[in-house]
Write an enzyme that holds these catalytic residues in place. Sequence first.
Site, PDB file in Angstrom:
ATOM      1  N   GLU A 110       0.814  -1.215   0.000  1.00 31.41           N
ATOM      2  CA  GLU A 110       0.000   0.000   0.000  1.00 31.41           C
ATOM      3  C   GLU A 110       0.850   1.268   0.000  1.00 31.41           C
ATOM      4  O   GLU A 110       0.329   2.358  -0.187  1.00 31.41           O
ATOM      5  CB  GLU A 110      -0.906   0.023   1.250  1.00 31.41           C
ATOM      6  CG  GLU A 110      -1.987  -1.036   1.309  1.00 31.41           C
ATOM      7  CD  GLU A 110      -1.500  -2.368   1.887  1.00 31.41           C
ATOM      8  OE1 GLU A 110      -0.289  -2.677   1.788  1.00 31.41           O
ATOM      9  OE2 GLU A 110      -2.332  -3.107   2.440  1.00 31.41           O
ATOM     10  N   TRP A 143       3.471 -13.988   2.118  1.00 28.15           N
ATOM     11  CA  TRP A 143       2.479 -14.200   3.163  1.00 28.15           C
ATOM     12  C   TRP A 143       1.854 -15.593   3.113  1.00 28.15           C
ATOM     13  O   TRP A 143       1.575 -16.117   2.043  1.00 28.15           O
ATOM     14  CB  TRP A 143       1.330 -13.217   3.002  1.00 28.15           C
ATOM     15  CG  TRP A 143       1.668 -11.796   3.280  1.00 28.15           C
ATOM     16  CD1 TRP A 143       1.660 -10.776   2.385  1.00 28.15           C
ATOM     17  CD2 TRP A 143       2.028 -11.236   4.536  1.00 28.15           C
ATOM     18  NE1 TRP A 143       2.000  -9.619   3.018  1.00 28.15           N
ATOM     19  CE2 TRP A 143       2.236  -9.864   4.337  1.00 28.15           C
ATOM     20  CE3 TRP A 143       2.209 -11.768   5.822  1.00 28.15           C
ATOM     21  CZ2 TRP A 143       2.606  -9.014   5.358  1.00 28.15           C
ATOM     22  CZ3 TRP A 143       2.580 -10.908   6.834  1.00 28.15           C
ATOM     23  CH2 TRP A 143       2.769  -9.557   6.597  1.00 28.15           C
ATOM     24  N   LYS A 197       4.736 -14.695   7.605  1.00 25.08           N
ATOM     25  CA  LYS A 197       5.548 -14.308   6.466  1.00 25.08           C
ATOM     26  C   LYS A 197       6.715 -15.283   6.303  1.00 25.08           C
ATOM     27  O   LYS A 197       7.627 -15.300   7.105  1.00 25.08           O
ATOM     28  CB  LYS A 197       6.074 -12.899   6.645  1.00 25.08           C
ATOM     29  CG  LYS A 197       6.351 -12.270   5.314  1.00 25.08           C
ATOM     30  CD  LYS A 197       6.388 -10.780   5.395  1.00 25.08           C
ATOM     31  CE  LYS A 197       6.099 -10.197   4.044  1.00 25.08           C
ATOM     32  NZ  LYS A 197       6.474  -8.794   3.978  1.00 25.08           N
TER      33      LYS A 197
END
Length: 537
Positions: free
Chosen positions: A326, A439, A434
């Site tokens: 993001e 992920w 992770k």
Amino acid sequence: MMQTPLTMTQMLKRAEMFFPKKQVISRTTSGIQRFSYKEFADRTRRLADSLTKLGVEKGEKVGTLAWNHHRHLEAYFAIPCMGAVLHTINIRLTPQHISYIINHAEDKVLLVDPDILPLLEKCGSELNTVKAFIVMTDEPELPETTLSPVYHYENLLKEANRTFSFPDDIDENAPAGMCYTSATTGNPKGVIYTHRGIVLHSLALGLADSGGLSEKDVAMPVVPMFHVNAWGMPFAGVWFGTTLVMPGPYFTPKLLAELIQTEKVTITAGVPTIWLGLLKELEEGSYDTGSLRSILCGGSAAPKGMIKTFEQKYKIPFKHAYGMTETSPLALISTLKSYQEELSPEEKLELRSKQGTLVPGLEMKIVGKDGEVAWDGKEMGELCLRGPWIASEYYKDERTKDAFRNGWLHTGDVVTIDEEGFVKIVDRTKDLIKSGGEWISSVDLENALMAHEAVFEAAVVAIPHERWQERPIACVVLKDAYKGKTRKEELFDFLKPQFAKWWIPDDILFLDEIPKTSVGKFLKRTLRDQVQREVLK
Ligand code: AMP
């Protein structure tokens, strides 16, 4: 001041104009190939011409399923500069998630490496929007495939126009790229990168106190080009005229060490797992890594011991950075202030192993339960970010409202901040695992386990792992009737067909109960401590 648009076309044009002699060094299945920037730019224009002829229009998405190599780099510029959207797809996801992503993004054309074709074939009948597949192969013939219609990348380029001219009316706020990030539960979430965001993020990567990327560098992005645009290194590198070394498919630590030595790599970027592997290789072999001026490390916390060994034993400066899909991703970077250089080696190491201070251009606040936290290195709060290369929403996704509130991105990372403004990640609010920089959703594994007839409850938590940073461990409470009768092998066999191999937990522990919060949710933190004591004892 003038209001000139910040678009990726100016980045490519600058490279063409000023750095035609600089090189892109690309490792593919047939070995190392070298291209001048002039050749790279010509091929990029040819690719844009080919995609235009295939009917790709402004604003449409073109997906890539590929390793780090010159063809992927060509796609990185051809697609945004023609006004379309570069959608890099994570090839380590399951076919279900890949199908979802391609359909959700509405990809028109897919560029795919030959070894990834079998994975894409598994999605074949699910793909609703794809009109053409282009195989990025070194071989003269196309491989056998059930996908159709299929084109040969090099043949398309041969027939295309190398002077293709890019549109000059691209809006700086138009989408240039997109990438999906895994969610705690449910489908991956899409993030759109605008031209403006990519240009400004690239500038930030060049600042002396952040990445310091420059024309003089030989940069090797090890972080995959499907993971947040290889942290923006290919974009900034081309703009600055940096020599780029693309390590290609299935690289090993040995190969990376050899590339560093032979190509005299000065800066490289990747997740801690990569650097742990390289460290092992350096300990075992004999390599000249003297050219390296910086290893950029992020994606997971960099272990202090590793930073110390790189710096003290191998004299390789290590830069710990933090970001997310993001955030384009660069947001924090651990660069010491001038007066901190006088601290003791231990104190400096302590600071360097934090995620660091905010990169210029962004704003940050850390919100605890009573408002913004004190800068004391102790009080914890959620890191919130905003700025021109921070996403403002998830693409067509109602989960936007969870993370983007009042103009801030709520990162879901719990942090502290010290007196000098060095941020340290202490935990994640989400409980994703992770492994090797990718992920694993604990919730997906739990749901699968709980679908087994013998399982009453299942919770999956991470344990620290030397090589992969984190690995999942499953904790299972069996139904009374199955207690003592169900073996873990049975559960492993049940999971294996449902998940990618690396998602399968390293162990399954049988417990009497799983600790819970007051509202009946699994108390992951307590469970994690319990499991770590059990497994790592
Ligand atoms: P991704 O979107 O896959 O890049 O993952 C972003 C997440 O990775 C962040 O929200 C953090 O939880 C984690 N992360 C990224 N960089 C670091 C770092 N340097 N140290 C610890 N966690 C990190």
